[in-house]
Each structure stands twice: as C-alpha cells, then as structure tokens.
Motif scaffolding. Structure first.
Motif, mmCIF file in Angstrom:
data_model
loop_
_atom_site.group_PDB
_atom_site.id
_atom_site.type_symbol
_atom_site.label_atom_id
_atom_site.label_comp_id
_atom_site.label_asym_id
_atom_site.label_seq_id
_atom_site.Cartn_x
_atom_site.Cartn_y
_atom_site.Cartn_z
ATOM 1 N N ALA A 215 0.835 -1.209 0.000
ATOM 2 C CA ALA A 215 0.000 0.000 0.000
ATOM 3 C C ALA A 215 0.865 1.254 0.000
ATOM 4 O O ALA A 215 0.917 2.000 0.979
ATOM 5 C CB ALA A 215 -0.939 -0.026 1.208
ATOM 6 N N GLY A 217 0.554 3.827 -2.173
ATOM 7 C CA GLY A 217 -0.210 4.993 -2.562
ATOM 8 C C GLY A 217 0.309 5.652 -3.826
ATOM 9 O O GLY A 217 -0.181 6.708 -4.225
ATOM 10 N N ALA A 244 -4.602 -2.590 3.574
ATOM 11 C CA ALA A 244 -5.199 -1.362 3.061
ATOM 12 C C ALA A 244 -5.636 -0.406 4.164
ATOM 13 O O ALA A 244 -5.968 0.747 3.877
ATOM 14 C CB ALA A 244 -6.400 -1.706 2.177
ATOM 15 N N THR A 246 -3.818 1.018 6.109
ATOM 16 C CA THR A 246 -2.791 2.061 6.253
ATOM 17 C C THR A 246 -3.062 3.249 5.337
ATOM 18 O O THR A 246 -2.360 4.264 5.406
ATOM 19 C CB THR A 246 -1.388 1.492 5.931
ATOM 20 N N LEU A 247 -4.068 3.130 4.459
ATOM 21 C CA LEU A 247 -4.425 4.216 3.541
ATOM 22 C C LEU A 247 -5.731 4.862 3.982
ATOM 23 O O LEU A 247 -6.628 4.171 4.494
ATOM 24 C CB LEU A 247 -4.594 3.689 2.113
ATOM 25 N N THR A 248 -5.856 6.176 3.763
ATOM 26 C CA THR A 248 -7.149 6.820 3.971
ATOM 27 C C THR A 248 -8.056 6.451 2.803
ATOM 28 O O THR A 248 -7.602 5.927 1.786
ATOM 29 C CB THR A 248 -7.002 8.352 4.029
ATOM 30 N N GLU A 251 -6.899 8.224 -0.331
ATOM 31 C CA GLU A 251 -5.658 7.636 -0.840
ATOM 32 C C GLU A 251 -5.928 6.286 -1.509
ATOM 33 O O GLU A 251 -5.347 5.972 -2.549
ATOM 34 C CB GLU A 251 -4.660 7.449 0.314
ATOM 35 N N ARG A 252 -6.808 5.528 -0.883
ATOM 36 C CA ARG A 252 -7.147 4.208 -1.441
ATOM 37 C C ARG A 252 -7.780 4.354 -2.825
ATOM 38 O O ARG A 252 -7.421 3.634 -3.764
ATOM 39 C CB ARG A 252 -8.099 3.483 -0.494
ATOM 40 N N PHE A 255 -5.150 5.458 -5.391
ATOM 41 C CA PHE A 255 -4.208 4.366 -5.649
ATOM 42 C C PHE A 255 -4.832 3.321 -6.574
ATOM 43 O O PHE A 255 -4.197 2.837 -7.519
ATOM 44 C CB PHE A 255 -3.768 3.746 -4.324
#
Length: 392
Positions: A215, A217, A244, A246-248, A251-252, A255
């Motif tokens: 992840a 990004g 996943a 770890t991503l907002t 951001e997800r 990405f």
C-alpha cells in the motif's frame, strides 16, 4: 342385376364413377348420393386441417436448433433431476482448488488466506516451530488440506512463494513461479496422454494467483508490472492491495485508479477478462468486479466483540476495523469472487483457456519433433529437471 359396387338395397354407390355409370344405364337420379359423398369428403378435409393446426411438438431434421419448452411437453419429464445427480456426485467425490499467493514478505499473505477459509490453512500457520526468515532465493512451497462444509469436500492447496521480491536484485525472480505453473500443466498433460489413464486425473494446476501489492499509494513498481505481465498469460491473476487500513479512503481510491491505469497501459490481463464473459448477465456481474480491482483488503484471524456480536477484525486505539464490513475494506468482495461466485469459473478458465493454450503449444512442438512429447523448455532456455536427467 345388382352391381357389386352397390351398397345394400338403397341407390348408394361406393364412388362417383360407379354412380355415373349406373345412372346412364338405368336413368336414375343419383344427385343426393353424390352430394352425400362430397359432404363426407369435405368433413374429412376439415378433420385433416384441424390435425395440421395442432401438430405434435417435434424437431424436424432441418431445424436442429428448435426448442421445446415446458408448456409444449405432454407432462413432467424430470430433466431438472440431473442437477441433483451432479450435486450428489460432487459431494461424494469432492473437488480441488489450488490458490497461489505471491508478494514480498510482511504483506499478510498467510493471514489473508486463513481469513478467506476461516481456518489455519497457510503454510506458516500449520508448520510447527515455524521460523520467519527471508529466503535468499524464490522457492515454492505448498500445503494441502481437505475442508468440509455442509457435506461438500474441497481439497484446498495453498502455494506460497517465500523470497519473492525480498532481494536487492530481484531480476528474474518470477522465473521459478512461471516454471512451477508450467510444470503442473505438463504433469496434467502427461496424465492425459497415457494409454491407461486414471479415472480421475489429480489436478494440481494453479487455478488462481492472488498478487499482493504494497500500500504505497503511488504507482505499480517495475517488479509488479513485469510479474503480472508474464504470469497473466498463463494463469488467472487477482491483484489485491495488502494492509489497506494504512491508507485513507481518498488515498485508497486514488491508488486503485492509478493501478487500473497502469494495468491498461502495460497490457496486463487480470481476472475476470472481458473476452471470457459468456453473456450479458456475466458481463454486468463482471463489470462490477472489474470496477473494484484491485481489492483493498485487510486480513485477520482474531475475533472481537462489536455491538454484542463477534466479528473478525483488527483492533486499534481508535476502533476496530471489521474485515467483513464492506464499509471498512473490500475483503468481502475478494472472498465472494474467489469462493462464492467465481470459484468454478476460475477452474473452467484454467482448463479451457490457459491449460488448452499450453496443451496446443506442446503438442505442436511434439508434432514438429516426432511422436513423443519433447522435453519441457523453460523460459530461460533450460530443460525441466526430470527431462534433463533422463537425457544424460
């Protein structure tokens, strides 16, 4: 004298020709009998017309595509019972499903596989005194289990790829994986070509490869592009964004869009491919799946209490990330694809597309070299180990 054509004592005759002959001889008026005969013929014609208007359901020789539907049948035939027969046979024999997980160490491959099948099925989980260490080379290891649920048995084989992407120089690190996939096709092909074949050929072919993306990004790394480009030609690949959480959410989303752009720009084929959609219904279902690829997933085998219910989740200081809650991550979409909706299709694509392409290629090679199958040549130009040994 009475004519043999005459019927009884009344002036009725068997046909109009006989009636005309006797009328000329005897001067009789036979119009009523002739009219009666014509009326009888008309009634026969009408009956034949009625029969033609209501024909029996049948398939003519020229119309082989005709369909007889339920309303055209005389009664219940029982064709649908074949589904119960197939179900009983499958439940008795069980079936195989072979899944490969690929990605660098620390991305939660073992945990995700355990979460998918809700049991300790990964090599890491079922190896006593397992020691976590980074392998210097990529070597594949598999572990098999028989999982039974509601009378249905599935032989699950999980193939792990320790060492992939963990080196400073990762050049050609996909070669052992390509070799393994092709070896399973070769093994199946040799069993098929045997004179005395087994009643049921053991299926060790890889039905699905779940590829774990870190992840970051950002964009796909060169190793990700090269691996999926090569493996996508010989096996069904399902890419996932590991860890996943770890991503907002923003951001997800970004990405995922970048990854889809990268996949398209590099001509990488991931499952499910558009060209394999069988009909409009399949296309609608698969389009929804393609919109979600790659799946942003979180894995765990730990349960926590949420509103009085036990749920699989990861506990943090600010709350619990529920693995099977689609508002938190897309694990449920991945599980549905791999198990609940597309498991059989993954097996069909493996057999009818990937294995078939391999089989045609190998048989063409053997025809060019003679009757026997030529030794399997790997991508780097070396012989398969067993074939190389037999040539010495």
């Amino acid at each position: 004298p009475d004519c043999p054509c005459k019927v009884g004592t009344a002036p009725l005759y068997r046909n109009s020709l006989c009636a005309q002959t006797h009328s000329q001889e005897q001067g009789l008026d036979l119009e009523p009998p002739v009219r009666m005969e014509e009326e009888m013929e008309e009634r026969e014609v009408e009956e034949r017309v009625v029969e033609i208007e209501h024909p029996l359901p049948c398939l003519s020789e020229s119309d082989t595509q005709g369909i007889i539907k339920g309303r055209d049948l005389f009664g219940y035939v029982g064709i649908e019972a074949v589904l119960d027969q197939m179900r009983r046979k499958t439940m008795k024999a069980g079936f195989e499903f072979n899944i490969m997980v690929v990605g660098q160490s620390g991305l939660g491959k073992s945990t995700l596989v355990n979460t998918l099948f809700k049991s300790k099925v990964s090599r890491k989980s079922c190896t006593p005194n397992y020691e976590e260490k980074i392998s210097k080379t990529v070597h594949l290891q598999s572990v098999s289990h028989v999982i039974e649920e509601k009378g249905v048995k599935m032989k699950l084989t999980v193939i792990d790829t320790p060492g992939f992407g963990d080196q400073i120089n990762n050049e050609n690190c996909w070669e052992p994986i390509v070799k393994y996939v092709n070896e399973q096709y070769e093994k199946y092909l040799k069993e098929e070509l045997n004179v005395n074949r087994k009643r049921r050929i053991p299926d060790t072919r890889v039905h699905c490869c779940v590829y774990f993306l870190p992840a970051t990004g950002h964009w796909l790394r060169p190793i990700d592009v090269e691996f999926m480009r090569r493996l996508g030609k010989i096996v069904s690949i399902v890419p996932v964004i590991a860890k996943a959480d770890t991503l907002t959410l923003e951001e997800r989303l970004e990405f995922k869009q970048r990854i889809r752009q990268d996949l398209q720009a590099n001509g990488i084929r991931v499952y499910p491919q558009k060209e394999y959609d069988e009909d409009a219904e399949d296309r609608i279902l698969n389009d929804k799946i393609r919109e979600n690829i790659p799946f942003a997933v979180v894995g765990t085998d730990k349960e926590h209490q949420v509103n009085g219910n036990k749920v699989l989740g990861r506990k943090t200081k600010w709350g619990i990330i529920e693995v099977e809650n689609v508002a938190h991550c897309e694990f449920a979409h991945l599980r549905d694809l791999l198990i609940r909706s597309h498991l059989q299709d993954l097996k069909d694509v493996t057999h009818n597309i990937h294995y078939e392409a391999y089989r045609v290629k190998r048989l063409n090679e053997s025809n060019a070299n003679g009757l026997a199958l030529s030794p399997l040549i790997l991508e780097n130009g070396t012989l398969e180990k067993s074939d190389a040994e037999s040539h010495h």
